[in-house]
Design an enzyme around this catalytic site. Structure first.
Site, PDB file in Angstrom:
ATOM      1  N   LYS A   6       4.179   1.806 -10.782  1.00 53.22           N
ATOM      2  CA  LYS A   6       3.030   0.865 -11.456  1.00 53.22           C
ATOM      3  C   LYS A   6       2.795   0.997 -12.397  1.00 53.22           C
ATOM      4  O   LYS A   6       2.846   2.288 -12.456  1.00 53.22           O
ATOM      5  CB  LYS A   6       1.951   0.800  -9.635  1.00 53.22           C
ATOM      6  CG  LYS A   6       2.469   0.305  -8.292  1.00 53.22           C
ATOM      7  CD  LYS A   6       3.166  -0.875  -8.208  1.00 53.22           C
ATOM      8  CE  LYS A   6       3.335  -1.339  -6.894  1.00 53.22           C
ATOM      9  NZ  LYS A   6       3.679  -3.065  -6.824  1.00 53.22           N
ATOM     10  N   ASP A  30       6.248  -2.387 -12.358  1.00 49.24           N
ATOM     11  CA  ASP A  30       5.552  -3.667 -11.553  1.00 49.24           C
ATOM     12  C   ASP A  30       4.261  -3.702 -12.392  1.00 49.24           C
ATOM     13  O   ASP A  30       3.433  -2.719 -12.149  1.00 49.24           O
ATOM     14  CB  ASP A  30       5.488  -3.856 -10.800  1.00 49.24           C
ATOM     15  CG  ASP A  30       5.501  -4.901  -9.768  1.00 49.24           C
ATOM     16  OD1 ASP A  30       4.909  -5.634 -10.286  1.00 49.24           O
ATOM     17  OD2 ASP A  30       5.140  -4.678  -8.306  1.00 49.24           O
ATOM     18  N   GLU A  43       8.246  -6.234 -13.314  1.00 46.28           N
ATOM     19  CA  GLU A  43       7.692  -7.060 -12.499  1.00 46.28           C
ATOM     20  C   GLU A  43       6.515  -7.940 -12.888  1.00 46.28           C
ATOM     21  O   GLU A  43       5.310  -7.311 -13.329  1.00 46.28           O
ATOM     22  CB  GLU A  43       7.959  -6.698 -11.215  1.00 46.28           C
ATOM     23  CG  GLU A  43       7.943  -7.498 -10.521  1.00 46.28           C
ATOM     24  CD  GLU A  43       8.088  -6.173  -8.780  1.00 46.28           C
ATOM     25  OE1 GLU A  43       9.060  -5.433  -8.681  1.00 46.28           O
ATOM     26  OE2 GLU A  43       7.305  -6.505  -7.822  1.00 46.28           O
ATOM     27  N   GLU A  47       7.304 -12.857  -6.026  1.00 49.64           N
ATOM     28  CA  GLU A  47       6.510 -12.430  -5.049  1.00 49.64           C
ATOM     29  C   GLU A  47       5.313 -13.093  -4.475  1.00 49.64           C
ATOM     30  O   GLU A  47       4.505 -13.303  -3.507  1.00 49.64           O
ATOM     31  CB  GLU A  47       6.441 -10.662  -4.735  1.00 49.64           C
ATOM     32  CG  GLU A  47       4.727 -10.549  -5.444  1.00 49.64           C
ATOM     33  CD  GLU A  47       4.624  -8.779  -5.691  1.00 49.64           C
ATOM     34  OE1 GLU A  47       5.153  -8.341  -6.002  1.00 49.64           O
ATOM     35  OE2 GLU A  47       3.221  -8.435  -5.200  1.00 49.64           O
ATOM     36  N   ASP A  91       9.872 -14.531  -1.296  1.00 49.66           N
ATOM     37  CA  ASP A  91       8.985 -13.341   0.315  1.00 49.66           C
ATOM     38  C   ASP A  91       8.885 -14.007   1.482  1.00 49.66           C
ATOM     39  O   ASP A  91       7.886 -15.132   0.705  1.00 49.66           O
ATOM     40  CB  ASP A  91       8.150 -12.833  -0.498  1.00 49.66           C
ATOM     41  CG  ASP A  91       8.008 -11.985   0.931  1.00 49.66           C
ATOM     42  OD1 ASP A  91       8.054 -11.843   1.298  1.00 49.66           O
ATOM     43  OD2 ASP A  91       6.854 -10.499   0.554  1.00 49.66           O
ATOM     44  N   HIS A 122      10.500  -9.602  -2.326  1.00 53.06           N
ATOM     45  CA  HIS A 122       9.675  -8.810  -2.149  1.00 53.06           C
ATOM     46  C   HIS A 122       9.093  -8.661  -0.649  1.00 53.06           C
ATOM     47  O   HIS A 122       9.993  -9.627  -0.466  1.00 53.06           O
ATOM     48  CB  HIS A 122       8.419  -9.376  -3.015  1.00 53.06           C
ATOM     49  CG  HIS A 122       7.180  -8.478  -2.646  1.00 53.06           C
ATOM     50  ND1 HIS A 122       5.996  -9.544  -1.402  1.00 53.06           N
ATOM     51  CD2 HIS A 122       6.756  -7.621  -3.220  1.00 53.06           C
ATOM     52  CE1 HIS A 122       5.702  -8.047  -1.427  1.00 53.06           C
ATOM     53  NE2 HIS A 122       5.343  -6.850  -2.464  1.00 53.06           N
TER      54      HIS A 122
HETATM   55  C1  0YR Z   1       0.179  -4.236  -2.716  1.00 53.14           C
HETATM   56  N1  0YR Z   1       5.911  -4.953  -4.397  1.00 53.14           N
HETATM   57  C2  0YR Z   1       4.527  -5.028  -4.897  1.00 53.14           C
HETATM   58  C3  0YR Z   1       0.922  -3.584  -2.831  1.00 53.14           C
HETATM   59  C4  0YR Z   1       3.422  -4.870  -3.397  1.00 53.14           C
HETATM   60  C5  0YR Z   1       2.259  -4.659  -4.104  1.00 53.14           C
HETATM   61  O1  0YR Z   1       0.283  -5.236  -2.004  1.00 53.14           O
HETATM   62  O2  0YR Z   1       2.159  -4.001  -1.740  1.00 53.14           O
HETATM   63  O3  0YR Z   1       2.063  -3.722  -4.765  1.00 53.14           O
HETATM   64  O4  0YR Z   1       3.009  -6.074  -2.520  1.00 53.14           O
HETATM   65  O5  0YR Z   1       4.269  -5.673  -6.054  1.00 53.14           O
HETATM   66  O6  0YR Z   1       6.924  -5.404  -5.705  1.00 53.14           O
HETATM   67 MG    MG Z   2       5.382  -6.603  -7.153  1.00 53.88          MG
END
Ligand code: 0YR
Ligand code: MG
Length: 370
Positions: free
Chosen positions: A174, A203, A229, A255, A278, A305
């Site tokens: 992240k 991401d 992302e 997502e 998703d 996702h």
């Molecule tokens: C918090 N995955 C994501 C976590 C996820 C979120 O919701 O699950 O980071 O959905 O971006 O790619």
């Molecule tokens: Mg994501």
């Protein structure tokens, strides 16, 4: 196979180490509001959405399933997945208030449960029903070591462990924290620890403006990032197109998109390189398949996702030629009868008949005690 009864279910599963964060969300539990659909032939189909486990909102979702959609399903043939999807989605009073959002999450859980019934009736896993052999390779990338609230030390240790002990060849980190420099230092530390042969995805969960995204993505290029992302606000097609024209790192998103038309428009604008539909947000397997076909026709890889924690998406990835890579997050593993299995960095094709969201005994014991 006639539908006789809909039973609401809400599961709340604790996430790793008591709490995770990305740039826009902090959560302690993953929510799985959903439904058991009972039929006159004894089969029960299970389907769940994926949420941040906010109980009042999860209750709205299961109420929508049982109160709004339920009466439209009773007595219907559970095998008519496409017809039922159309009937439910286009129902005028529900359509009026919800072409996206809660109604869509509710419809997704229903659609998954209907496909589960279809598979159980035929005695096959979903991937088989959809035409796969089970020999296909679906690589896993692990998201569960890359959270923004992990210290740099924890981040590096987790990513190393995933690669060295569990055989993952790809991890996601992240970014989009309060400091761009800090993001870069963390990515650099992980790249340094893992070496050049491991894929690293990043991401930003929609945090940046276009100028910020251009600046940070350019700085990330030196670390050979597989994709960035959700760099920008989720629905901003024009911004993503501007960004795509300015950077060489590929863009992944999807997502947060609810509709096939949104995927079509991002693809048509050359604003996305990897699409991430998703089932829980796109209202189920039926509509997801349309998006996968659309992406395939445009030669764009589909990397779903996993709002379902990959329980259903693994089947779809085995079955659809646009898929060869899938996210892995283990939060539902204790709650599912047949949790996803990854071996040496690849998903193992599940053998149990169904679409993959049958709750475990533990889950069933906990149901409705919330
Ligand atoms: C918090 N995955 C994501 C976590 C996820 C979120 O919701 O699950 O980071 O959905 O971006 O790619
Ligand atoms: Mg994501």
């Amino acid at each position: 196979m006639k539908i006789t009864r809909l039973e609401p279910i809400i599961l709340h599963a604790p996430v790793t180490r008591g709490g995770i964060a990305d740039s826009t969300h902090s959560i302690t539990h993953w929510g799985a509001p959903g439904v058991a659909i009972h039929t006159d032939c004894g089969h029960v189909g299970y389907g769940f959405s994926g949420t941040h486990a906010h109980l009042p909102t999860d209750r709205l979702i299961v109420d929508c399933i049982t109160q709004s959609y339920g009466p439209l399903l009773l007595g219907e043939d559970a095998l008519a997945t496409r017809a039922l999807w159309q009937k439910l989605y286009r129902h005028s009073e529900i359509y009026w208030v919800g072409r996206s959002g809660i109604t869509h999450l509710a419809l997704g859980a229903i659609d998954i449960a209907l496909w589960d019934l279809k598979c159980k009736k035929l005695g096959v896993p979903l991937w088989h029903l959809l035409g796969a052999s089970g020999q296909e390779n679906v690589q896993a990338y692990n998201t569960d070591g890359g959270w923004l609230n992990w210290s740099q030390q924890q981040l590096v240790a987790d990513c190393k462990r995933m690669v060295e002990e569990h055989g993952y060849k790809a991890v996601k980190i992240k970014v989009g924290g309060d400091s761009g420099r800090e993001d870069l230092r963390r990515v650099e530390a992980v790249r340094h620890a893992l070496g050049d042969d491991i894929q690293i995805m990043t991401d930003a969960n929609g945090r940046w403006s276009v100028p910020e995204a251009i600046r940070y993505a350019k700085q990330l290029e030196q670390f050979d990032i597989s994709w960035i992302e959700e760099p920008l606000r989720f629905d901003d097609i024009k911004g993503h197109r501007r960004l795509a024209n300015s950077i060489s790192t590929p863009i992944a998103l999807g997502e947060q998109l609810y509709l096939t038309e949104q995927f079509r428009d991002f693809i048509q604008a050359d604003a996305v390189d990897f699409v991430q539909p998703d089932i829980v947000r796109l209202a189920g397997i039926t509509e997801w398949w349309t998006v996968a076909e659309l992406a395939y026709a445009n030669n764009i890889p589909v990397v779903p996702h996993v709002g379902d924690m990959a329980q259903v998406h693994q089947h779809l990835c085995f079955a659809h030629p646009a898929c060869s890579l899938l996210e892995y997050i283990p939060w539902l593993n204790n709650w599912m009868e047949h949790p996803v299995q990854v071996k040496d960095g690849y998903f193992v094709a599940p053998q149990a008949p169904g679409a993959g969201m049958q709750p475990s005994e533990l889950a069933l014991d906990t149901i409705n005690k919330l």
